[in-house]
Design a protein around this motif. Structure first.
Motif, PDB file in Angstrom:
ATOM      1  N   GLY A 105      -6.444  -7.975 -12.969  1.00 15.91           N
ATOM      2  CA  GLY A 105      -7.262  -7.175 -12.052  1.00 15.91           C
ATOM      3  C   GLY A 105      -6.733  -7.158 -10.792  1.00 15.91           C
ATOM      4  O   GLY A 105      -6.807  -5.840 -10.466  1.00 15.91           O
ATOM      5  N   VAL A 106      -6.598  -8.072  -9.848  1.00 14.90           N
ATOM      6  CA  VAL A 106      -6.215  -7.961  -8.591  1.00 14.90           C
ATOM      7  C   VAL A 106      -4.872  -7.147  -8.197  1.00 14.90           C
ATOM      8  O   VAL A 106      -4.621  -6.461  -7.400  1.00 14.90           O
ATOM      9  N   GLY A 107      -4.020  -7.225  -9.253  1.00 12.96           N
ATOM     10  CA  GLY A 107      -2.841  -6.598  -9.082  1.00 12.96           C
ATOM     11  C   GLY A 107      -2.825  -5.102  -9.228  1.00 12.96           C
ATOM     12  O   GLY A 107      -2.149  -4.520  -8.417  1.00 12.96           O
ATOM     13  N   LEU A 108      -3.775  -4.687 -10.062  1.00 15.00           N
ATOM     14  CA  LEU A 108      -4.031  -3.221 -10.084  1.00 15.00           C
ATOM     15  C   LEU A 108      -4.595  -2.530  -8.828  1.00 15.00           C
ATOM     16  O   LEU A 108      -4.179  -1.673  -8.362  1.00 15.00           O
ATOM     17  N   LEU A 109      -5.427  -3.392  -8.222  1.00 14.48           N
ATOM     18  CA  LEU A 109      -6.043  -2.874  -6.851  1.00 14.48           C
ATOM     19  C   LEU A 109      -4.971  -3.019  -5.659  1.00 14.48           C
ATOM     20  O   LEU A 109      -4.878  -2.078  -5.010  1.00 14.48           O
ATOM     21  N   PHE A 110      -4.252  -4.180  -6.096  1.00 14.02           N
ATOM     22  CA  PHE A 110      -2.872  -4.084  -4.820  1.00 14.02           C
ATOM     23  C   PHE A 110      -1.859  -2.932  -5.165  1.00 14.02           C
ATOM     24  O   PHE A 110      -1.611  -2.318  -3.995  1.00 14.02           O
ATOM     25  N   PHE A 111      -1.547  -2.582  -6.080  1.00 14.19           N
ATOM     26  CA  PHE A 111      -0.390  -2.037  -6.229  1.00 14.19           C
ATOM     27  C   PHE A 111      -0.630  -0.469  -6.989  1.00 14.19           C
ATOM     28  O   PHE A 111       0.093   0.571  -7.086  1.00 14.19           O
TER      29      PHE A 111
END
Length: 494
Positions: free
Chosen positions: A95-101
């Motif tokens: 989840g958070v990786g998609l928002l970051f990258f």
């Protein structure tokens, strides 16, 4: 609380890593970076070979005679609905990786590839590399490890531990018990360190977004406030039932992410993005298997370094998270067939990832090819700020930025909750419902490790620390695969 040598050893080592990171954060980061670089240069070929082999294995198991085998006793039913199940596994896994990258990674690849190609071709290749890093290979690693854990836990009635397959297939011998203990110990360390890295990246992005929205300095005080709020937020659901806490939070985070995605698709250059998604998906599906065997052996040092920093780092990152995500997915997947399990774990999240990067990355490329190129400039200065710079080009920018910050916050919280739950299960010998006190202790350890990663204050070094924790799993996962295949063949033969 069930106290054993594994629990004490894992807590001790994890706490020591956290202390090292707090006292000497850059020392921890630089040592990790040097070791990981050596491993990538000597064993990069094996990492890519293993990732591709796991994808091919997942395809084979899904379409073979093994696909109809149920994960659990015959007639058992899934504990969670399909929608809630997919939301939980996705929130735990990426989840958070998609928002970051979402915007920053395609633009970063574009900056490298454009030196060797025209801008349109560089954009196409950059999107393909992004899909390769986040698509079928990643979820095949998760899916196969999760299937191994779930099969032996619910079909063979063993524990939810990585050691269970080894003990089930080869018996309770001195060497298997020792190796099994090592598997569980290393899985705990990899889970704790890998999750802490994602927690740090979530804090980096949230503080950048809040500073821009509120017009306040991006200071250490803001970092401390966000980190403290996050610790409180994940410690509360860690003390509650899994379905009551984790399920609701992950559903809310996914709803916000999907709403943001639809808004950008409608308000942005829709035709450009959809053309990019459709053609990019076709290109990815057609080339994903051959590309999975790439090693850049005939390219210059700059391309090799880029490949190691991104694709190799991602493959080892997914391996680092595979014990955590695998055990957690196994815990919520009882009652599904192997075919249904692999299809849900691999296909659904991959399609969402492709659509996500197609929309956010598509907006970034539209800005580069037909706009001002402002997003590329922002990305070269700060990966944390790229997503917010994109949202500032759209209407309702205050609302969308707050929504992104909220989703990032929730994704980090759900990841820590699921990791704390998983670590507690491992530390208590595979208890499916470990006590709130054990879960809370692990939540505190994860918070301390997250603080150490925040103090490192360098995304590339944080990723190196995560990669270092996962190197052992490059060799452990193939052993687990052999155990699964042996057990499946025996079951079908009977």
């Amino acid at each position: 609380m069930k106290v054993n040598a594994l629990l004490i050893s894992a807590l001790f080592v994890s706490s020591c890593i956290a202390l090292w990171g707090v006292v000497d954060p850059h020392g921890l980061g630089s040592v990790s970076s040097r070791i990981v670089t050596i491993q990538f240069e000597s064993r990069g070929w094996f990492i890519m070979l293993e990732a591709s082999a796991l994808l091919l294995l997942a395809i084979y198991l899904a379409v073979s005679k093994y696909g109809s085998i149920r994960i659990g006793p015959e007639g058992s039913e899934p504990e969670f609905s399909t929608t809630a199940w997919i939301a939980m596994l996705f929130a735990a896994g990426m989840g958070v990786g998609l928002l970051f990258f979402g915007v920053s990674e395609p633009l970063t690849h574009f900056s490298v590839i454009r030196d060797f190609s025209s801008d349109p071709e560089a954009a196409r290749l950059a999107m393909f590399v992004t899909y390769l890093n986040w698509g079928f290979h990643a979820w095949a690693i998760y899916g196969v490890v999760a299937l191994i854990v779930a099969y032996f836990a619910f079909r063979r009635e063993r524990s939810l531990l990585l050691s269970a397959p080894l003990l089930d297939v080869y018996g309770e011998k001195a060497w298997t018990r020792g190796l099994a203990w090592l598997f569980d110990f290393l899985s705990v360390v990899a889970i704790a360190v890998g999750l802490a890295g994602s927690l740090a990246m979530g804090v980096f992005q949230i503080q950048t977004g809040l500073a821009g929205v509120l017009g306040i300095p991006n200071s250490p005080y803001l970092t401390a406030t966000i980190f403290a709020a996050m610790c409180v937020a994940f410690l509360i659901p860690l003390r509650r039932d899994l379905g009551e806490g984790m399920s609701k939070l992950s559903n809310l985070a996914m709803a916000i992410a999907i709403g943001l995605l639809v808004f950008l698709l409608v308000a942005g250059p829709t035709s450009f993005m959809m053309n990019s998604i459709v053609s990019g998906f076709g290109r990815y599906v057609y080339n994903v298997i051959p590309a999975g065997f790439s090693t850049t052996e005939f390219f210059d040092q700059s391309i090799s370094t880029w490949f190691q920093d991104w694709t190799l780092n991602y493959m080892i990152w997914w391996l680092a998270w595979s014990p955590f995500v695998g055990i957690f997915i196994a815990r919520i997947s009882r009652g599904r067939t192997i075919r249904e399990f692999l299809a849900g774990v691999i296909i659904a999240p991959t399609l969402f990832s492709i659509f996500w990067f197609g929309v956010l990355g598509g907006v970034g490329f539209f800005d580069v090819l037909d706009g001002s190129g402002h997003l590329l400039e922002v990305n070269e200065m700060s990966l944390d700020a790229t997503t917010f710079a994109l949202l500032q080009q759209f209407p309702l920018k205050f609302i969308t930025q707050i929504a992104t910050i909220t989703a990032a916050f929730l994704f980090v919280v759900t990841s820590v909750v699921s990791a704390g739950f998983t670590l507690a299960m491992i530390g208590t010998g595979g208890d499916e419902n470990p006590s709130p006190s054990v879960r809370t202790i692990w939540g505190m350890v994860l918070g301390a490790l997250g603080l150490a990663m925040i103090l490192v204050n360098d995304v590339s070094l944080v990723r190196s620390i995560i990669a270092l924790s996962a190197i052992a799993f490059v060799f452990i996962v193939p052993i687990l695969v052999v155990c699964l295949l042996k057990s499946l063949s025996k079951e079908v033969a009977k």
